[in-house]
Motif scaffolding. Structure first.
Motif, short mmCIF file in Angstrom:
data_model
loop_
_atom_site.label_atom_id
_atom_site.label_comp_id
_atom_site.label_asym_id
_atom_site.label_seq_id
_atom_site.Cartn_x
_atom_site.Cartn_y
_atom_site.Cartn_z
N GLU A 42 -12.29 23.63 49.28
CA GLU A 42 -10.99 23.69 49.90
C GLU A 42 -10.84 25.41 50.58
O GLU A 42 -10.18 25.21 51.74
N LYS A 43 -11.21 26.14 49.97
CA LYS A 43 -11.27 27.73 50.34
C LYS A 43 -12.08 27.63 51.79
O LYS A 43 -11.76 28.32 52.74
N VAL A 44 -13.34 27.09 51.58
CA VAL A 44 -14.39 26.96 52.75
C VAL A 44 -13.71 26.48 53.99
O VAL A 44 -13.79 26.91 55.29
N GLN A 58 -10.79 17.22 62.05
CA GLN A 58 -11.81 17.50 61.84
C GLN A 58 -12.15 18.24 60.36
O GLN A 58 -12.80 17.86 59.31
N LYS A 59 -11.23 18.92 60.13
CA LYS A 59 -10.61 19.67 58.75
C LYS A 59 -10.62 18.34 57.69
O LYS A 59 -11.38 18.28 56.29
N HIS A 60 -9.83 17.61 57.77
CA HIS A 60 -9.60 16.13 57.15
C HIS A 60 -10.79 15.42 56.90
O HIS A 60 -11.17 14.89 55.75
N ALA A 63 -13.43 17.27 54.71
CA ALA A 63 -13.03 17.31 53.20
C ALA A 63 -13.18 15.91 52.77
O ALA A 63 -13.46 15.99 51.37
N ASP A 64 -13.05 14.85 53.34
CA ASP A 64 -13.45 13.48 53.00
C ASP A 64 -14.83 13.48 52.61
O ASP A 64 -15.19 12.91 51.38
N LEU A 69 -19.18 13.95 48.58
CA LEU A 69 -20.69 14.86 48.12
C LEU A 69 -20.41 15.07 46.46
O LEU A 69 -21.14 14.76 45.78
N LEU A 70 -19.22 15.91 46.35
CA LEU A 70 -18.90 16.15 44.94
C LEU A 70 -18.54 15.33 43.89
O LEU A 70 -18.53 15.56 42.76
#
Length: 161
Positions: A42-44, A58-60, A63-64, A69-70
């Motif tokens: 989130e910070k990155v 693009q941010k969303h 994030a998805d 991945l995580l």
């Protein structure tokens, strides 16, 4: 002067499949290389967005992808590690060539190599990671593992060694 018109857009403009877009691949690499224990996703993402490097949409999407991945325990373990994490660190070989693995995790003389890719598996990707391993062995590290992580809509982990 003659002008030619193309009847279709090149595949790198395919907005329906952003993982095929070179710019998308560069954005994903940028974000993934900045994620550390101190700077979570989130910070990155917020930093990259506030610097104007990505749009809100693009941010969303990023994030998805990062959450996918995580959420994968086999991949997430590379982001919750002890020791030193080197993102995009340069290695100069004995013959003067420069190499830059995406992520190397060092802990007590042992190393794990991760290289992020978009698209599909390619034998050249494997050879690239094996070269990083060879260089780390020359530097007297014991290799714990080497992996390719494909950053597509369905992230995939390929173990090289």
């Amino acid at each position: 002067l003659k002008m030619l018109f193309r009847h279709h857009a090149p595949s790198v403009w395919d907005m329906e499949n952003p993982e095929q877009n070179r710019e998308w691949g560069n954005l994903v690499h940028l974000v993934m290389s900045d994620i550390t224990a101190d700077a979570g996703p989130e910070k990155v993402l917020e930093e990259v967005f506030s610097e104007g490097l990505i749009l809100s949409a693009q941010k969303h999407e990023l994030a998805d992808l990062i959450h996918a991945l995580l959420d994968n325990p086999d991949i997430a373990r590379f982001f919750n590690v002890e020791g030193e994490i080197l993102n995009e660190a340069e290695i100069i070989s004995s013959d003067g060539h420069l190499y830059r693995p995406d992520r190397v995790m060092l802990n007590k003389g042992k190393a794990t190599v991760i290289d992020f890719k978009t698209g599909i598996y390619n034998e050249n990707h494997r050879a690239q990671v094996l070269k990083y391993v060879e260089l780390l062995i020359e530097m007297k590290y014991v290799i714990e593992g080497a992996y390719l992580v494909y950053l597509n809509r369905n992230p995939e982990l390929k173990q090289v060694i």
